[in-house]
Design an enzyme around this catalytic site. Structure first.
Site, PDB file in Angstrom:
ATOM      1  N   GLU A   1      -4.614   7.478  -3.012  1.00 47.16           N
ATOM      2  CA  GLU A   1      -4.996   6.331  -2.450  1.00 47.16           C
ATOM      3  C   GLU A   1      -5.139   5.401  -3.728  1.00 47.16           C
ATOM      4  O   GLU A   1      -5.368   4.041  -3.589  1.00 47.16           O
ATOM      5  CB  GLU A   1      -6.308   6.393  -1.886  1.00 47.16           C
ATOM      6  CG  GLU A   1      -5.980   7.464  -0.485  1.00 47.16           C
ATOM      7  CD  GLU A   1      -4.806   6.554   0.732  1.00 47.16           C
ATOM      8  OE1 GLU A   1      -4.766   5.566   0.231  1.00 47.16           O
ATOM      9  OE2 GLU A   1      -4.433   7.280   1.358  1.00 47.16           O
ATOM     10  N   HIS A   4       1.767   4.333  -2.986  1.00 47.02           N
ATOM     11  CA  HIS A   4       2.007   5.872  -2.895  1.00 47.02           C
ATOM     12  C   HIS A   4       3.342   6.271  -3.093  1.00 47.02           C
ATOM     13  O   HIS A   4       3.535   7.413  -3.744  1.00 47.02           O
ATOM     14  CB  HIS A   4       1.851   6.102  -1.205  1.00 47.02           C
ATOM     15  CG  HIS A   4       0.168   6.255  -0.627  1.00 47.02           C
ATOM     16  ND1 HIS A   4      -0.667   6.959  -1.152  1.00 47.02           N
ATOM     17  CD2 HIS A   4      -0.143   5.777   0.247  1.00 47.02           C
ATOM     18  CE1 HIS A   4      -1.543   6.976  -0.520  1.00 47.02           C
ATOM     19  NE2 HIS A   4      -1.460   6.010   0.323  1.00 47.02           N
ATOM     20  N   HIS A  10       0.950  -1.137   0.161  1.00 54.11           N
ATOM     21  CA  HIS A  10       0.290   0.176  -0.076  1.00 54.11           C
ATOM     22  C   HIS A  10       0.904   1.272   0.189  1.00 54.11           C
ATOM     23  O   HIS A  10       0.685   2.082  -0.776  1.00 54.11           O
ATOM     24  CB  HIS A  10      -0.864   0.071   1.078  1.00 54.11           C
ATOM     25  CG  HIS A  10      -1.786   1.170   1.443  1.00 54.11           C
ATOM     26  ND1 HIS A  10      -3.127   1.196   1.107  1.00 54.11           N
ATOM     27  CD2 HIS A  10      -1.420   2.456   1.800  1.00 54.11           C
ATOM     28  CE1 HIS A  10      -3.595   2.163   1.106  1.00 54.11           C
ATOM     29  NE2 HIS A  10      -2.815   3.197   1.749  1.00 54.11           N
ATOM     30  N   GLU A  11       1.774   1.291   0.853  1.00 50.35           N
ATOM     31  CA  GLU A  11       2.744   2.552   1.290  1.00 50.35           C
ATOM     32  C   GLU A  11       3.617   2.490  -0.039  1.00 50.35           C
ATOM     33  O   GLU A  11       3.835   3.864  -0.497  1.00 50.35           O
ATOM     34  CB  GLU A  11       3.458   2.382   2.453  1.00 50.35           C
ATOM     35  CG  GLU A  11       2.646   2.394   3.598  1.00 50.35           C
ATOM     36  CD  GLU A  11       1.709   3.587   3.947  1.00 50.35           C
ATOM     37  OE1 GLU A  11       1.656   4.528   2.948  1.00 50.35           O
ATOM     38  OE2 GLU A  11       0.538   3.320   4.330  1.00 50.35           O
TER      39      GLU A  11
END
Lengths: 503, 503
Positions: free
Chosen positions: B298, B272, B268-269
């Site tokens: 997101e 980003h 997820h990170e």
């Protein structure tokens, strides 16, 4: 212009200085991160970030209203012993130094510092001065310009010196160094004469990094460094950074072939760190909440590194730990480790130098810096000038740039005028050590049990808690009853090395 | 006032925005350090440091001369597709949002954010909302005040939303959420009905932290995250921080009993992070060098976490690595691990939630935030309101505050208006995924070999490189040919979970 009452002016000034200090500390954190955590590709952006923060801090202090507040406080506000008076004195001097420097110049300098550090790291890695030379030339140009902008001084070098050692002059440093050199040179010669025929025991390596880190942490904890308010990390050049009294960061570097380098590095930086951790809480958040001057700061680092860390008592405590962490090192006794930790040799690297020769490394840099400032020496001729000075003072010539002119980060960081504070710090360390032992005779015995508390207590009371309230001469006078002097340092070295080398 | 020519105004504006951006990024680094490195005792000073930097950034942008430059550029300057036009648009909006906020208010808010995070960490640890309540009440007061100061909006919540999602309105979010909810609720019910009777395989723990870190690094590298321009660390709440395109930092947290939590957290990170690493180089140093809006941000994190990380193809690549790192986990096949990674359950923690229920967690927060802003809901009544909403949307009630109202850092950080962007991001992730697969049919096969390059290439070209030049609707229109819509997301979920749960 609205007239401001004295009470208002004091409150406004305090608030502004708090904000200034917060920005300065933010820039310190950006620099710490740059050295310790940042991916290298972030360097260019980091230079802009540091420059922007330093410029913002500068603008807050040189703003016209700060001048008005200082004027409203009147000249009497800077007199006397109170915190507010010390704050006003500090603000007047710092503002006077900054007000002639345009904000864009401050930003440019900060940006060049960040960039030139990157270049230096690479140049040192390759041991290639030519790679660093353009950055150094630009740095010199900026720092010469800065010396002109900060005010008029009897000696141009005073402008640099004042940035680290307010109240100290080049003339006074020269006088102290002359006396120190006169005492050191024959002592070094005598010891070197004996050293050749003396077998100094040597622990066998390698010394694994994780174990070295353990030993460093143990030593720093024994000194009284509070790791719930600090950290220990690695960096190319060891340093300490007081982001806040509750956030004091030490760095070191490890070499698996050297038994003491990281240990004494950690003790040195922890000596700085103790100073930052033990400033009186009522000064927190103001620019006074920091070590007073760099000579005083170095007096703390050098005292813990040398009088303590290279002292006989400390090795009574540390030897069993050392043997347990490095079981293959040869099982040396406390006395043998103490002697090994005090091997005297004419060597190239300042931060690895023994106590006897250390100050000579500093004098070398002091002479070269003055010649660079006056223009008598060009950056291009620095390696040759370094070799000549090294021959003159230490009797050796560095085999390459990495072990000569590129060894220190200071010039890459724009820290011209900083080096003398190490040797003045050495002198002060001996004065404080003498005074502390007189006031607290139990200190050596406590150190032999790994208990730094009695020494730390005396230093906290006589040095640390005052923060930046006093300059070095004033603080030494209060703590030791006289002016800064090389005599106690020379006495200490003669006694210590006389005993070790049977003079 | 001196008249400024258009060319001068553009250059001055660009320089000023560069400096503004450098300060904003400096504050980001101070926050990263606060979460990842700082000793806790440094918290109070850090709050002052962040506040001072944010105040300095704010002052640079609201300064009257910036208004003059924008005026000199004229209204036409913000039109068209060029970088300068986008920069002018960005500056006008950001300045409009800030110019009504006094610098002291900005400093106070930044300081309270830093303090309230400290309180939240402790309150969450003790699972005690009462401990956090006073900080939350003050935060709400400050954020309500801010909503009033940033401008007039059709819905007061628009003021918060604009901070993260410029161009998006509360009405539009409500419309999108209504459609999404209408599709999700029956789907969740159907899957939950099947899930009870279906044995989902489960890898056996524990999963040692060092091994989990290894797996996370491998996954992020396979995605294309460049660790020579970034880092991976640990923090209480996972986040990513783009300090610069060459300095992008990810954090995660590890629990030895959970096989996938840290892995999907890292992915997820890193999603980003890829966005921040791949902005066009010519935008670097300007405020446009960042993810455009939080929904777009997101969309990237959720796409890599879900469409990729929880996808069948990815597990063909990752399963052998997983089994090698966790040899005691039971030797599950790629298909079994894929099913285990897609277990659907009605659970309490948003960041651990499966894809089906995730958006419901977001809707819960969106409803509560609007009620808090309007005053219909008091902070004191938040735990009860949370329980009621959780019952309504998920059919479960959290057993304690830590698994309810205290689970997220957002409110402690003043990030009201942020949550909706996660669910809008989910929708966009499916739209982009659909468009990417259509343009590059080889993406799934590449992912099954651990090669994220074809997908990253498409995203770089269609999303990342534009930085902040376009809002979410515009960028989705350019990349996918239509407005933001929940339909592709619902189609994707129906197909995926229909197959997994045999609907």
């Amino acid at each position: 212009m609205t007239a401001v009452g004295t009470a208002d002016a004091a409150a406004l000034l305090r608030a502004r200085l708090g904000e200034f200090q917060a920005l300065v500390k933010a820039a310190d954190l950006l620099e710490w991160d740059h050295e310790v955590m940042m991916p290298r590709a972030g360097g260019e952006a980091r230079a802009s970030q540091i420059a922007a923060v330093e410029k913002a801090a500068h603008s807050l202090l040189v703003a016209p209203e700060v001048g008005e507040w200082l004027e409203a406080l009147g000249p009497a506000a800077g007199e006397g012993d109170g915190d507010e008076a010390a704050l006003a004195r500090w603000a007047r001097r710092e503002r006077r130094r900054r007000v002639g420097q345009p904000a864009d110049f401050v930003g440019e300098l900060a940006r060049h510092v960040a960039r030139s550090q990157e270049v230096w790291v690479e140049a040192r890695r390759r041991s290639d001065f030519a790679l660093f030379r353009p950055a150094l030339e630009k740095m010199l140009e900026l720092k010469r310009r800065q010396a002109e902008l900060v005010g008029a001084f009897a000696d141009p070098y005073d402008a640099w010196l004042e940035g680290f050692e307010p109240g100290m002059t080049t003339a006074r440093v020269s006088e102290l160094f002359a006396e120190l050199k006169a005492g050191l040179v024959p002592l070094v010669r005598d010891v070197a004469g004996k050293a050749a025929s003396l077998r100094v025991p040597e622990p066998r390596g390698p010394f694994p990094v994780a174990r070295q880190r353990e030993l460093g942490l143990e030593a720093a904890r024994a000194m009284g460094f509070d790791f719930s308010r600090g950290r220990l990390d690695e960096s190319a050049h060891p340093f300490s950074s007081g982001i806040a009294p509750g956030d004091v960061r030490l760095t070191t570097r490890y070499r698996e072939d050297l038994p003491f380098s990281a240990l004494f590095g950690v003790m040195h930086e922890a000596g700085h760190g103790l100073y930052e951790q033990n400033v009186a809480p009522e000064l927190e958040g103001t620019p006074l909440a920091a070590g007073a001057t760099m000579a005083l700061h170095e007096s703390q680092s050098r005292l813990w590194e040398n009088q303590v860390g290279r002292g006989r008592e400390w090795w009574a405590f540390l030897a069993p730990r050392f043997r347990a962490l490095f079981p293959e090192s040869g099982g040396l006794s406390a006395g043998e480790l103490h002697r090994a930790a005090n091997r005297v040799e004419l060597s190239h690297i300042r931060v690895e130098a023994d106590e006897l020769t250390y100050s000579l490394h500093v004098m070398l840099r002091f002479d070269l810096e003055r010649a660079l400032l006056s223009g008598d020496l060009k950056a291009a001729d620095l390696p040759a000038a370094w070799a000549a000075k090294s021959q003159e003072l230490l009797g050796i010539v560095p085999p390459d740039d990495a072990r000569g002119v590129l060894q220190d980060t200071h010039w890459a960081s724009g820290l011209f005028g900083y080096f003398p504070t190490y040797a003045v710090g050495n002198m002060i360390s001996a004065q404080l050590w003498e005074a502390a032992l007189k006031a607290e005779p139990g200190i050596p015995e406590a150190l032999s049990r790994g208990d730094g508390a009695p020494l730390l207590g005396w230093l906290r009371e006589n040095v640390h808690r005052h923060g930046r309230k006093y300059g070095a001469e004033e603080l030494v006078r209060r703590a030791c009853g006289g002016p800064i002097s090389p005599k106690p340092y020379l006495d200490y070295l003669r006694a210590k090395f006389g005993a070790l080398y049977g003079l």
